[in-house]
Structures are given as structure tokens and as C-alpha cells.
Design a protein around this motif. Structure first.
Motif, PDB file in Angstrom:
ATOM      1  N   ARG A   7      27.565  -2.827   4.856  1.00  0.00           N
ATOM      2  CA  ARG A   7      28.584  -3.748   5.336  1.00  0.00           C
ATOM      3  C   ARG A   7      29.560  -2.997   6.218  1.00  0.00           C
ATOM      4  NH1 ARG A   7      28.850  -8.529   2.069  1.00  0.00           N
ATOM      5  NH2 ARG A   7      31.076  -8.750   2.278  1.00  0.00           N
ATOM      6  N   SER A  18      37.406  -9.024   6.961  1.00  0.00           N
ATOM      7  CA  SER A  18      36.150  -9.684   6.589  1.00  0.00           C
ATOM      8  C   SER A  18      35.027  -8.669   6.722  1.00  0.00           C
ATOM      9  CB  SER A  18      35.861 -10.868   7.525  1.00  0.00           C
ATOM     10  OG  SER A  18      36.848 -11.846   7.408  1.00  0.00           O
ATOM     11  N   ASP A  21      27.565  -8.325   6.788  1.00  0.00           N
ATOM     12  CA  ASP A  21      26.361  -7.750   6.210  1.00  0.00           C
ATOM     13  C   ASP A  21      25.537  -7.157   7.340  1.00  0.00           C
ATOM     14  OD1 ASP A  21      26.973  -8.567   3.588  1.00  0.00           O
ATOM     15  OD2 ASP A  21      26.194 -10.565   4.003  1.00  0.00           O
ATOM     16  N   ALA A  89      23.983 -15.759   9.990  1.00  0.00           N
ATOM     17  CA  ALA A  89      24.488 -15.908   8.625  1.00  0.00           C
ATOM     18  C   ALA A  89      25.932 -15.414   8.513  1.00  0.00           C
ATOM     19  CB  ALA A  89      23.582 -15.149   7.646  1.00  0.00           C
ATOM     20  N   ASN A  90      26.242 -14.291   9.158  1.00  0.00           N
ATOM     21  CA  ASN A  90      27.617 -13.771   9.131  1.00  0.00           C
ATOM     22  C   ASN A  90      28.579 -14.750   9.809  1.00  0.00           C
ATOM     23  OD1 ASN A  90      27.480 -11.303   7.688  1.00  0.00           O
ATOM     24  ND2 ASN A  90      26.595 -10.285   9.462  1.00  0.00           N
ATOM     25  N   ALA A  92      28.252 -17.986  10.148  1.00  0.00           N
ATOM     26  CA  ALA A  92      28.397 -19.173   9.302  1.00  0.00           C
ATOM     27  C   ALA A  92      29.284 -18.879   8.095  1.00  0.00           C
ATOM     28  CB  ALA A  92      27.021 -19.668   8.849  1.00  0.00           C
ATOM     29  N   ARG A  93      29.038 -17.754   7.444  1.00  0.00           N
ATOM     30  CA  ARG A  93      29.819 -17.404   6.255  1.00  0.00           C
ATOM     31  C   ARG A  93      31.295 -17.238   6.589  1.00  0.00           C
ATOM     32  NH1 ARG A  93      31.216 -12.635   4.699  1.00  0.00           N
ATOM     33  NH2 ARG A  93      29.622 -11.549   5.902  1.00  0.00           N
ATOM     34  N   LEU A  94      31.586 -16.650   7.760  1.00  0.00           N
ATOM     35  CA  LEU A  94      32.976 -16.429   8.165  1.00  0.00           C
ATOM     36  C   LEU A  94      33.607 -17.666   8.810  1.00  0.00           C
ATOM     37  CD1 LEU A  94      32.582 -12.864   9.728  1.00  0.00           C
ATOM     38  CD2 LEU A  94      33.515 -13.459   7.472  1.00  0.00           C
ATOM     39  N   LYS A  95      32.783 -18.709   9.040  1.00  0.00           N
ATOM     40  CA  LYS A  95      33.249 -19.907   9.744  1.00  0.00           C
ATOM     41  C   LYS A  95      33.858 -19.519  11.087  1.00  0.00           C
ATOM     42  CE  LYS A  95      34.075 -22.544   5.512  1.00  0.00           C
ATOM     43  NZ  LYS A  95      33.531 -21.645   4.545  1.00  0.00           N
TER      44      LYS A  95
END
Length: 186
Positions: A7, A18, A21, A89-90, A92-95
Motif C-alpha cells: 500500500r 488514504s 492497494d 478498485a482504488n 471506487a473505494r476512495l469515491k
């Protein structure tokens, strides 16, 4: 942390601290935190509202850092499908709004219809020696706004041939990496 796995963190803006990954992939070399901090200090006056292109995005740390600090939008281009999926994915996860990922080759992408960007991150895999070809295509293909900023990361000993109208603004060295910010002069 082993290079290319684990990370890394975003160091400024609304996504500060933040974590991203980072998949364990051959040749994936995230821009070190110290280099990103220096670069974004240089870019602070020009980031608000700029459209960015993160070419050969890898982890997307540069583009996500730009979004975090006020860039309007970032187009991420990454040829490795696993890295592109991790980047999606990163985001989306962090918006992290304003980021769009294209899973594809940078050279093929630059053959498409140009849309000018105000800031480009040019950090291709070191082993592929693509700086000059990509820089020429960016310049010739209409991908750069008239006074665009271009960040180039390369091996310390490398001196990529870049377009003559890319004026050096600032540069530095960290370990085996040379990093430089250029300003396009029309």
C-alpha cells in the motif's frame, strides 16, 4: 514495503492519508512519496480545475494525488489489465470522482482522437524506453494544451530526447530516479 506490492498513501488534498492497494506486478514502480510531495508542491498553483492524463498510470498514484488536490479530471491509461483493475478498485473505494481508467497500451491510446490536457504524467516502465516516442506523439498528436505541464520520470542516468518546445521548469533526483517538470512553450 517491497516495491510493487502493498500500500502507498496519498499525501495531500481531500484524500490525504488514504491508502492505495498496490498489486505485486513485475516492473510496477510507484513514484516515491518524497518525489510526489515535491512534484505536487511545484504544481500547487496550477492544479485547480486542470484536466490530466496519467499515461502508463501503473498504481495511478500521480493521477489520484492530482484529483485529491483539485484537478478537474484524470484520464488513466494502463496496459496491464491487473494494474488497471486495481486502479479502478482504488478509485471506487476512495469515491474519487473525475477519474476514468482505460486498460490499454499508451502508444495505441495516443493514436486515437486527441483531446488536449493541461497536465500529463509521463512515467512509462523504465525497461521499455518509451519516453521519446510517447513525448513525440503527445506533442505531434494534439494531446497537449498550449501551455501544458509535463512531468517526466526516468532512470537517473537516462536523458530522454524530448520535444524542443518542452522547457525545463524544475527537476530533481531521488535514488536511481530522475524526475522533471516541463512547460510546453508554443
Amino acid at each position: 514495503m517491497k516495491a510493487g506490492s502493498g500500500r502507498i498513501r496519498i499525501i495531500g488534498g481531500h484524500l490525504r492519508n488514504s491508502r492505495l492497494d498496490v498489486p505485486d506486478l513485475p516492473g510496477l514502480r510507484p513514484t516515491p512519496e518524497r518525489v510526489r510531495e515535491t512534484l505536487f508542491n511545484w504544481l500547487a498553483p496550477v492544479l485547480a480545475g486542470v484536466r490530466c492524463l496519467d499515461l502508463c498510470a501503473g498504481t495511478g498514484a500521480l493521477g489520484i494525488e492530482a484529483l485529491s488536490r483539485g484537478a478537474f479530471a484524470v484520464q488513466f491509461v494502463e496496459r496491464d489489465a491487473r494494474a488497471a483493475q486495481a486502479l479502478r478498485a482504488n478509485l471506487a473505494r476512495l469515491k474519487a470522482e473525475g477519474g476514468h481508467v482505460i486498460a490499454g497500451d499508451a502508444q495505441a491510446y495516443l493514436q486515437g482522437t486527441a483531446q488536449p490536457f493541461g497536465l500529463v504524467f509521463l512515467d512509462p516502465p523504465f525497461a521499455l524506453d518509451m519516453w521519446s516516442a510517447l513525448a513525440d506523439r503527445l506533442e505531434q498528436g494534439g494531446w497537449l494544451a498550449p501551455s501544458a505541464w509535463i512531468y517526466v520520470e526516468s532512470p537517473r542516468q537516462a536523458a530522454p530526447a524530448l520535444p524542443a518546445n518542452w522547457a525545463p521548469h524544475r527537476e530533481g533526483v531521488a535514488g536511481d530516479v530522475r524526475y522533471a517538470l516541463y512547460r510546453r512553450v508554443s
